[in-house]
Design a protein around this motif. Structure first.
Motif, PDB file in Angstrom:
ATOM      1  N   UNK A  33     -10.312  79.052  -9.223  1.00 39.24           N
ATOM      2  CA  UNK A  33     -11.216  79.415  -8.141  1.00 39.24           C
ATOM      3  C   UNK A  33     -11.876  78.169  -7.563  1.00 39.24           C
ATOM      4  N   UNK A  34     -12.330  77.269  -8.441  1.00 37.85           N
ATOM      5  CA  UNK A  34     -12.967  76.032  -7.974  1.00 37.85           C
ATOM      6  C   UNK A  34     -11.983  75.176  -7.189  1.00 37.85           C
ATOM      7  N   UNK A  35     -10.741  75.091  -7.653  1.00 41.50           N
ATOM      8  CA  UNK A  35      -9.726  74.304  -6.950  1.00 41.50           C
ATOM      9  C   UNK A  35      -9.414  74.928  -5.586  1.00 41.50           C
ATOM     10  N   UNK A  36      -9.328  76.248  -5.535  1.00 43.84           N
ATOM     11  CA  UNK A  36      -9.062  76.923  -4.262  1.00 43.84           C
ATOM     12  C   UNK A  36     -10.221  76.742  -3.302  1.00 43.84           C
ATOM     13  N   UNK A  37     -11.441  76.809  -3.814  1.00 42.06           N
ATOM     14  CA  UNK A  37     -12.618  76.602  -2.984  1.00 42.06           C
ATOM     15  C   UNK A  37     -12.650  75.179  -2.445  1.00 42.06           C
ATOM     16  N   UNK A  38     -12.341  74.209  -3.303  1.00 35.30           N
ATOM     17  CA  UNK A  38     -12.301  72.812  -2.867  1.00 35.30           C
ATOM     18  C   UNK A  38     -11.193  72.604  -1.837  1.00 35.30           C
ATOM     19  N   UNK A  39     -10.050  73.233  -2.051  1.00 38.99           N
ATOM     20  CA  UNK A  39      -8.935  73.100  -1.111  1.00 38.99           C
ATOM     21  C   UNK A  39      -9.282  73.734   0.232  1.00 38.99           C
ATOM     22  N   UNK A  40     -10.013  74.845   0.208  1.00 38.47           N
ATOM     23  CA  UNK A  40     -10.388  75.491   1.464  1.00 38.47           C
ATOM     24  C   UNK A  40     -11.385  74.650   2.250  1.00 38.47           C
ATOM     25  N   UNK A  41     -12.126  73.809   1.550  1.00 44.68           N
ATOM     26  CA  UNK A  41     -13.074  72.913   2.213  1.00 44.68           C
ATOM     27  C   UNK A  41     -12.426  71.574   2.558  1.00 44.68           C
ATOM     28  N   UNK A  42     -11.158  71.411   2.181  1.00 50.14           N
ATOM     29  CA  UNK A  42     -10.448  70.175   2.478  1.00 50.14           C
ATOM     30  C   UNK A  42     -10.806  69.039   1.550  1.00 50.14           C
ATOM     31  N   UNK A  43     -11.268  69.359   0.365  1.00 50.52           N
ATOM     32  CA  UNK A  43     -11.655  68.340  -0.596  1.00 50.52           C
ATOM     33  C   UNK A  43     -10.664  68.322  -1.744  1.00 50.52           C
ATOM     34  N   UNK A  44     -10.583  67.191  -2.404  1.00 49.06           N
ATOM     35  CA  UNK A  44      -9.785  67.111  -3.617  1.00 49.06           C
ATOM     36  C   UNK A  44     -10.615  67.682  -4.751  1.00 49.06           C
ATOM     37  N   UNK A  45      -9.987  68.405  -5.693  1.00 45.69           N
ATOM     38  CA  UNK A  45     -10.752  68.959  -6.801  1.00 45.69           C
ATOM     39  C   UNK A  45     -11.340  67.862  -7.673  1.00 45.69           C
ATOM     40  N   UNK A  46     -12.533  68.107  -8.183  1.00 50.34           N
ATOM     41  CA  UNK A  46     -13.202  67.162  -9.069  1.00 50.34           C
ATOM     42  C   UNK A  46     -12.588  67.278 -10.459  1.00 50.34           C
ATOM     43  N   UNK A  47     -11.986  66.196 -10.941  1.00 52.68           N
ATOM     44  CA  UNK A  47     -11.363  66.245 -12.260  1.00 52.68           C
ATOM     45  C   UNK A  47     -12.053  65.349 -13.259  1.00 52.68           C
ATOM     46  N   UNK A  48     -12.928  64.483 -12.790  1.00 51.37           N
ATOM     47  CA  UNK A  48     -13.570  63.563 -13.713  1.00 51.37           C
ATOM     48  C   UNK A  48     -12.698  62.366 -14.016  1.00 51.37           C
ATOM     49  N   UNK A  49     -11.561  62.210 -13.346  1.00 54.42           N
ATOM     50  CA  UNK A  49     -10.640  61.123 -13.601  1.00 54.42           C
ATOM     51  C   UNK A  49     -10.913  60.020 -12.603  1.00 54.42           C
ATOM     52  N   UNK A  50     -10.992  58.795 -13.087  1.00 55.78           N
ATOM     53  CA  UNK A  50     -11.163  57.647 -12.219  1.00 55.78           C
ATOM     54  C   UNK A  50      -9.792  57.263 -11.693  1.00 55.78           C
ATOM     55  N   UNK A  51      -9.519  57.392 -10.366  1.00 55.72           N
ATOM     56  CA  UNK A  51      -8.195  57.131  -9.848  1.00 55.72           C
ATOM     57  C   UNK A  51      -7.773  55.672  -9.964  1.00 55.72           C
ATOM     58  N   UNK A  52      -8.736  54.747 -10.104  1.00 52.46           N
ATOM     59  CA  UNK A  52      -8.381  53.337 -10.203  1.00 52.46           C
ATOM     60  C   UNK A  52      -7.918  52.954 -11.599  1.00 52.46           C
ATOM     61  N   UNK A  53      -8.254  53.775 -12.599  1.00 54.09           N
ATOM     62  CA  UNK A  53      -7.836  53.447 -13.965  1.00 54.09           C
ATOM     63  C   UNK A  53      -6.481  54.049 -14.248  1.00 54.09           C
ATOM     64  N   UNK A  54      -5.667  53.329 -14.954  1.00 47.02           N
ATOM     65  CA  UNK A  54      -4.350  53.865 -15.319  1.00 47.02           C
ATOM     66  C   UNK A  54      -4.450  54.414 -16.722  1.00 47.02           C
ATOM     67  N   UNK A  55      -4.041  55.664 -16.889  1.00 45.94           N
ATOM     68  CA  UNK A  55      -4.118  56.274 -18.210  1.00 45.94           C
ATOM     69  C   UNK A  55      -2.772  56.144 -18.906  1.00 45.94           C
ATOM     70  N   UNK A  56      -2.845  55.894 -20.181  1.00 42.13           N
ATOM     71  CA  UNK A  56      -1.636  55.777 -20.982  1.00 42.13           C
ATOM     72  C   UNK A  56      -1.435  57.083 -21.720  1.00 42.13           C
ATOM     73  N   UNK A  57      -0.198  57.323 -22.155  1.00 41.66           N
ATOM     74  CA  UNK A  57       0.116  58.550 -22.874  1.00 41.66           C
ATOM     75  C   UNK A  57      -0.714  58.630 -24.139  1.00 41.66           C
ATOM     76  N   UNK A  58      -1.313  59.785 -24.372  1.00 45.76           N
ATOM     77  CA  UNK A  58      -2.072  60.004 -25.593  1.00 45.76           C
ATOM     78  C   UNK A  58      -3.540  59.655 -25.458  1.00 45.76           C
ATOM     79  N   UNK A  59      -3.959  59.022 -24.366  1.00 49.19           N
ATOM     80  CA  UNK A  59      -5.367  58.716 -24.186  1.00 49.19           C
ATOM     81  C   UNK A  59      -5.935  59.593 -23.098  1.00 49.19           C
ATOM     82  N   UNK A  60      -7.187  59.866 -23.200  1.00 53.14           N
ATOM     83  CA  UNK A  60      -7.836  60.734 -22.225  1.00 53.14           C
ATOM     84  C   UNK A  60      -8.623  59.901 -21.241  1.00 53.14           C
ATOM     85  N   UNK A  61      -8.467  60.207 -19.955  1.00 53.89           N
ATOM     86  CA  UNK A  61      -9.220  59.502 -18.929  1.00 53.89           C
ATOM     87  C   UNK A  61     -10.283  60.411 -18.325  1.00 53.89           C
ATOM     88  N   UNK A  62     -10.689  61.422 -19.067  1.00 52.90           N
ATOM     89  CA  UNK A  62     -11.681  62.370 -18.587  1.00 52.90           C
ATOM     90  C   UNK A  62     -13.035  61.971 -19.152  1.00 52.90           C
TER      91      UNK A  62
END
Length: 193
Positions: free
Chosen positions: A86-115
């Motif tokens: 529901x939150x993702x659909x609401x964000x999409x209807x407003x033209x926003x990207x969903x808030x995931x808590x992920x920093x897009x500038x950081x590269x995450x490696x397998x097995x580590x959490x970037x949240x």
């Protein structure tokens, strides 16, 4: 008076259906086969109809309580998944990207959490990685029917609502000039009759 009892009956049925849907909230992908999913849906619908009609209510309520007790974690996971969708659909209807808590500038490696800590991150299907769901941390979902309306508008004053209605009318092709012109044409046409 028939209308009042019909409305009351409808409200009762809607309340029962909403309650049952919040408890029995499995989806097709939760079942190994379509047949098992359809059997589940049929069983849920039978219970719902029986509750609405008042048939064997005590036995059905006992089944519901037992199911809630045995599947409490699955029910909560499904409700969280629904809230996230529901939150993702609401964000999409407003033209926003969903808030995931992920920093897009950081590269995450397998097995580590970037949240960020305290944020919920869904487990990756099939990877065997699970994360605990924090309880009472961060913003809680807003129940429907309170706060902003379904389109995300806060409750507005009369002037704002009037302006929004005029904009909606213009978007649909209506204008005050068109309305005045039609009224004049109808008035003059009635004179000659």
């Amino acid at each position: 008076m028939v209308l009042a009892s019909g409305t009351n009956s409808f409200a009762k049925e809607m309340a029962i259906r909403k309650r049952i849907a919040n408890i029995f909230n499995k989806r097709e992908e939760d079942f190994p086969s379509l047949r098992e999913y359809n059997d589940y849906l049929e069983e849920v619908e039978d219970m719902t109809v029986n509750l609405v009609e008042g048939i064997d209510v005590l036995a059905i309520e006992a089944r519901i309580a037992q199911y809630q007790k045995e599947n409490a974690e699955q029910i909560m996971i499904a409700q969280a998944r629904k809230a996230e969708e529901y939150a993702a659909a609401l964000a999409a209807s407003k033209g926003q990207l969903p808030q995931t808590g992920v920093d897009p500038s950081s590269s995450s490696q397998a097995g580590t959490s970037s949240v960020a800590q305290g944020q919920y991150a869904p487990a990756i299907a099939g990877a065997g990685i699970t994360q605990p769901r924090p309880v009472g941390v961060g913003p809680q979902p807003i129940p429907l029917g309170s706060g902003p309306d379904m389109l995300g508008h806060e409750y507005e004053d009369e002037e704002t609502m009037k302006m929004r209605a005029e904009k909606a009318g213009r978007a649909g092709g209506w204008s005050i000039e068109l309305s005045k012109k039609r009224a004049q044409e109808e008035a003059f046409a009635s004179i000659w009759i």
